[in-house]
Design a protein around this motif. Sequence first.
Motif, PDB file in Angstrom:
ATOM      1  N   GLU A   1       0.815  -1.215   0.000  1.00  0.00           N
ATOM      2  CA  GLU A   1       0.000   0.000   0.000  1.00  0.00           C
ATOM      3  C   GLU A   1       0.844   1.257   0.000  1.00  0.00           C
ATOM      4  O   GLU A   1       0.335   2.348  -0.081  1.00  0.00           O
ATOM      5  CB  GLU A   1      -0.864   0.081   1.246  1.00  0.00           C
ATOM      6  CG  GLU A   1      -1.809  -1.028   1.449  1.00  0.00           C
ATOM      7  CD  GLU A   1      -1.773  -1.411   2.902  1.00  0.00           C
ATOM      8  OE1 GLU A   1      -2.178  -0.600   3.734  1.00  0.00           O
ATOM      9  OE2 GLU A   1      -1.295  -2.528   3.192  1.00  0.00           O
TER      10      GLU A   1
ATOM     11  N   ARG B   1      -1.387   5.616 -10.991  1.00  0.00           N
ATOM     12  CA  ARG B   1      -2.035   6.062  -9.755  1.00  0.00           C
ATOM     13  C   ARG B   1      -3.546   6.134  -9.935  1.00  0.00           C
ATOM     14  O   ARG B   1      -4.309   5.721  -9.074  1.00  0.00           O
ATOM     15  CB  ARG B   1      -1.514   7.444  -9.343  1.00  0.00           C
ATOM     16  CG  ARG B   1      -0.466   7.360  -8.271  1.00  0.00           C
ATOM     17  CD  ARG B   1      -0.146   8.714  -7.679  1.00  0.00           C
ATOM     18  NE  ARG B   1       1.296   8.902  -7.621  1.00  0.00           N
ATOM     19  CZ  ARG B   1       2.117   8.122  -6.915  1.00  0.00           C
ATOM     20  NH1 ARG B   1       1.622   7.146  -6.175  1.00  0.00           N
ATOM     21  NH2 ARG B   1       3.410   8.313  -6.943  1.00  0.00           N
TER      22      ARG B   1
ATOM     23  N   SER C   1      -4.868   2.596  -9.971  1.00  0.00           N
ATOM     24  CA  SER C   1      -4.828   1.937  -8.665  1.00  0.00           C
ATOM     25  C   SER C   1      -5.832   2.561  -7.707  1.00  0.00           C
ATOM     26  O   SER C   1      -6.451   1.862  -6.913  1.00  0.00           O
ATOM     27  CB  SER C   1      -3.408   1.914  -8.101  1.00  0.00           C
ATOM     28  OG  SER C   1      -3.148   3.040  -7.318  1.00  0.00           O
ATOM     29  N   ASP C   2      -6.045   3.874  -7.797  1.00  0.00           N
ATOM     30  CA  ASP C   2      -7.056   4.516  -6.945  1.00  0.00           C
ATOM     31  C   ASP C   2      -8.449   4.006  -7.276  1.00  0.00           C
ATOM     32  O   ASP C   2      -9.238   3.700  -6.407  1.00  0.00           O
ATOM     33  CB  ASP C   2      -7.070   6.039  -7.163  1.00  0.00           C
ATOM     34  CG  ASP C   2      -5.949   6.715  -6.396  1.00  0.00           C
ATOM     35  OD1 ASP C   2      -5.337   6.033  -5.544  1.00  0.00           O
ATOM     36  OD2 ASP C   2      -5.686   7.899  -6.662  1.00  0.00           O
ATOM     37  N   TYR C   3      -8.731   3.948  -8.569  1.00  0.00           N
ATOM     38  CA  TYR C   3     -10.090   3.573  -8.961  1.00  0.00           C
ATOM     39  C   TYR C   3     -10.362   2.092  -8.707  1.00  0.00           C
ATOM     40  O   TYR C   3     -11.417   1.731  -8.207  1.00  0.00           O
ATOM     41  CB  TYR C   3     -10.322   3.892 -10.453  1.00  0.00           C
ATOM     42  CG  TYR C   3     -11.756   3.666 -10.841  1.00  0.00           C
ATOM     43  CD1 TYR C   3     -12.696   4.695 -10.718  1.00  0.00           C
ATOM     44  CD2 TYR C   3     -12.196   2.421 -11.278  1.00  0.00           C
ATOM     45  CE1 TYR C   3     -14.024   4.481 -11.016  1.00  0.00           C
ATOM     46  CE2 TYR C   3     -13.522   2.201 -11.582  1.00  0.00           C
ATOM     47  CZ  TYR C   3     -14.433   3.232 -11.455  1.00  0.00           C
ATOM     48  OH  TYR C   3     -15.748   3.019 -11.749  1.00  0.00           O
TER      49      TYR C   3
ATOM     50  N   LEU D   1      -8.821   0.063  -6.674  1.00  0.00           N
ATOM     51  CA  LEU D   1      -8.466  -0.364  -5.327  1.00  0.00           C
ATOM     52  C   LEU D   1      -7.398  -1.461  -5.331  1.00  0.00           C
ATOM     53  O   LEU D   1      -7.546  -2.511  -4.711  1.00  0.00           O
ATOM     54  CB  LEU D   1      -9.713  -0.848  -4.563  1.00  0.00           C
ATOM     55  CG  LEU D   1     -10.900   0.117  -4.495  1.00  0.00           C
ATOM     56  CD1 LEU D   1     -12.049  -0.501  -3.710  1.00  0.00           C
ATOM     57  CD2 LEU D   1     -10.508   1.456  -3.886  1.00  0.00           C
TER      58      LEU D   1
ATOM     59  N   SER E   1      -2.813  -1.960  -5.643  1.00  0.00           N
ATOM     60  CA  SER E   1      -1.608  -1.189  -5.353  1.00  0.00           C
ATOM     61  C   SER E   1      -1.015  -0.677  -6.653  1.00  0.00           C
ATOM     62  O   SER E   1      -1.179  -1.275  -7.716  1.00  0.00           O
ATOM     63  CB  SER E   1      -0.589  -2.057  -4.621  1.00  0.00           C
ATOM     64  OG  SER E   1       0.099  -2.873  -5.552  1.00  0.00           O
TER      65      SER E   1
ATOM     66  N   THR F   1     -16.193   7.923  -3.689  1.00  0.00           N
ATOM     67  CA  THR F   1     -14.735   7.761  -3.606  1.00  0.00           C
ATOM     68  C   THR F   1     -14.301   7.474  -2.172  1.00  0.00           C
ATOM     69  O   THR F   1     -13.491   6.577  -1.928  1.00  0.00           O
ATOM     70  CB  THR F   1     -14.022   9.025  -4.125  1.00  0.00           C
ATOM     71  OG1 THR F   1     -14.645   9.398  -5.344  1.00  0.00           O
ATOM     72  CG2 THR F   1     -12.560   8.772  -4.355  1.00  0.00           C
TER      73      THR F   1
ATOM     74  N   ARG G   1     -12.717   3.971  -0.503  1.00  0.00           N
ATOM     75  CA  ARG G   1     -11.484   3.964   0.270  1.00  0.00           C
ATOM     76  C   ARG G   1     -11.692   3.273   1.626  1.00  0.00           C
ATOM     77  O   ARG G   1     -10.838   2.521   2.092  1.00  0.00           O
ATOM     78  CB  ARG G   1     -10.994   5.404   0.465  1.00  0.00           C
ATOM     79  CG  ARG G   1      -9.501   5.517   0.276  1.00  0.00           C
ATOM     80  CD  ARG G   1      -9.072   6.956   0.105  1.00  0.00           C
ATOM     81  NE  ARG G   1      -9.107   7.400  -1.274  1.00  0.00           N
ATOM     82  CZ  ARG G   1      -9.348   8.658  -1.651  1.00  0.00           C
ATOM     83  NH1 ARG G   1      -9.601   9.587  -0.753  1.00  0.00           N
ATOM     84  NH2 ARG G   1      -9.329   8.977  -2.919  1.00  0.00           N
TER      85      ARG G   1
ATOM     86  N   SER H   1     -11.625  -0.378   0.962  1.00  0.00           N
ATOM     87  CA  SER H   1     -10.278  -0.842   0.677  1.00  0.00           C
ATOM     88  C   SER H   1      -9.458  -0.960   1.964  1.00  0.00           C
ATOM     89  O   SER H   1      -8.761  -1.952   2.192  1.00  0.00           O
ATOM     90  CB  SER H   1      -9.640   0.151  -0.290  1.00  0.00           C
ATOM     91  OG  SER H   1      -8.335  -0.197  -0.560  1.00  0.00           O
TER      92      SER H   1
END
Length: 699
Positions: free
Chosen positions: A16, A84, A87-89, A91, A93, A669, A673, A676
């Motif tokens: 992470e 990035r 990976s953000d969307y 979930l 790494s 969003t 998170r 996750s």
Amino acid sequence: MPAPTYIQVILPLRLEWEPYYRLPEGVQVDVGDRVRVLFARKEYVGAVSAIDVQPRTDENRILPILAVEEGLPKVLPEEIRFWRAVSDYYLCSIGEVYKAAYPALKIGQEEVDARIRERLETRLERLKDKESKARREDTRERYRTEIEVVEALLRGEKATAVPTPVTLSPAQETAAAAARQAFADGKTVLLHGVTGSGKTEIYLKLAQETLGKGRSVLFLVPEIALSRQLEDRIAAVFPDVQVFHSGVSAARRSQVASYVRKSGQYLVLGTRSALFLPHHNLGLIIVDEEHDTSYKQDAPAPRYNARESAIMLGVIQDAHVVLGSATPSLESLYNAEIGRFIKVDLKERFHSGEEAEIRIIDTVAERRKRGMTGSFSRKLIHEITDALDAGGQVLVLRARRSYAPSVQCTECGQIPRCPHCHVPMSLHRNPDRLVCHYCGHTEPYTGRCPSCDGVLQPLGAGTQKVEEELKTLFPDRRIARLDGDTPDTEEAGIIRHFAEGDIDMLVGTQIITKGFDFDGLSLVAVLQADSLMGQQDFRADERAFQLLEQFRGRSGRRGKPGKIVIQTREPEHPVYTRLNGTDDTDLLAERKLFGYPPFTRLVHISLKDSNEKRLDFLSKELRNALFAAFSATDTPPAVVGPYAPAVDRIAGESIRQIRVSFPRNKALTSLKRTLSQAVTDFGKERKYAAHLAVDVDPV
Ligand code: ADP
Ligand code: ZN
């Protein structure tokens, strides 16, 4: 002594965070440089993501990097931005995305360059051969221009676009103009055009305009089998088209990557993984057949959908995005409805032919009237005979590969199952064997029941059996088969033979329904269409419709009327009524009513474990942990499960799923998170992380 300098590195792992490393004195790096480091006593090559950072961990425990990998390509800042975003969307790494983008490679740069040269030489030979065989002067001329370009490339000169002008029909021109306007307004375009309306021609025109402005183009297709015909069409617009897909070797991938990196301007035709090339200067991204589920990667992470990711890449690259389909996904139709996309319609076929006629045959009624011969109704046999006699070609779709999907003992009734999965084994012939379609487990087939030695009987017919039946019914015809059992090396040959008319009839699975443009095709037939709808999934009907509509679009191209014949046990099914008049709003309304995507967002968490007791216990614990995590939020999402999916044991591991469905609002969003974090914490505390997978927008 100067203060040590610290950097952060992205490692090809499920981490992470981006670990800190110390630079040895005198060593300097930039963001994007590749460095060799130790992590948990193993060596990895990572990408530097930040320099001159102030570590937030104990500085004494930070290791120095082992080496700067000068020979390896540098990662561009915009690649890291894209990773990035993905990976953000999704979930996952950033390291997992990095690993997908830069698979470990064993060969050096010189070898990569040598292979690029080799490929160009092969291409040159192929073109010269084509030029000498072409009958028409304008075709020969086209090849000659391409030859010049390839020769220039071999001399190390820059490729320039050789514009064979794309001329659009008035309807196509209107659509292209609407697309340009949408681009100017900063919107994604959804090109909804019936099969044969000339969507490809519009892509080519837009691509040419983009290239004309000195910018690059990424052309995505769901599967590479589709790209072979396209490659030639694209080459006419941009001879130096690079083909890239997941099937190519790591070496070939790095050739294309290296090409892209060096070119000021390029055009790549590829499948979903082509998104992760070192893109720069990208002006246009085309996502053809955007509804296709092959755009979604199931495993390993990143579990991304290329359609959505293309839009993220478009934002980062400041590139326009056009999604095209004859049967757009409900997700995209919804996005068009809320104004996020601009929908552009193309309602007419270019060669102004009628749409293929539909005939539905009720196999239950036919069986009662003794109108069935094996898998074929007498009516369908007549249709095939007529089509062939008139000089046409025929495609036959049967959605299951194998000789028989399962076998059963005539004495004790047992159906042999895979020892590692909860599914029946399929019978394959030549050589005879039982195969598990989930894990590949294979056993010799003796025709005898393993428990009572009774005689085994095949149940149902897969593509292999259908091929055999056709050969009996039409002994004088040339019949071939294309499915998951066809070796990759033979696929292209079979498609070419069919395109050139050397095969009369082709039997196959879903693969034959996609994107091929065959001149001689006059009839397409579907056997056991019910198996397309059989899955317990709220998307099953949408999928079946898309597949049938695409398949129907294959027949009767270039102005000749075509026909689709569908054999089914359920002729009244709404999917067939939809084929007659396309109205997608009903399906959207239905999704809204039941709170399904696109009106909500789904995340699946799947748990796999060879120990079923532990799995059941921990999946309930995880659900409780999610409840607890969400209870503190204002609008907690719905958590369903854990439940066992339709196939709940694969390759020796039992499977459970938890489904979380989020309302589509501003909190999305932050709720994702929260999920996750809860899953990660759970994995760590229970030492269970390796058993968990998170899938955002599963398909
Ligand atoms: P789609 O991608 O919508 O299925 P295509 O672009 O493959 O449609 O077009 C269908 C057929 O019509 C192809 O054989 C193509 O060559 C031809 N065609 C379409 N538009 C044009 C055009 N503007 N000029 C010449 N041929 C065209
Ligand atoms: Zn199995």
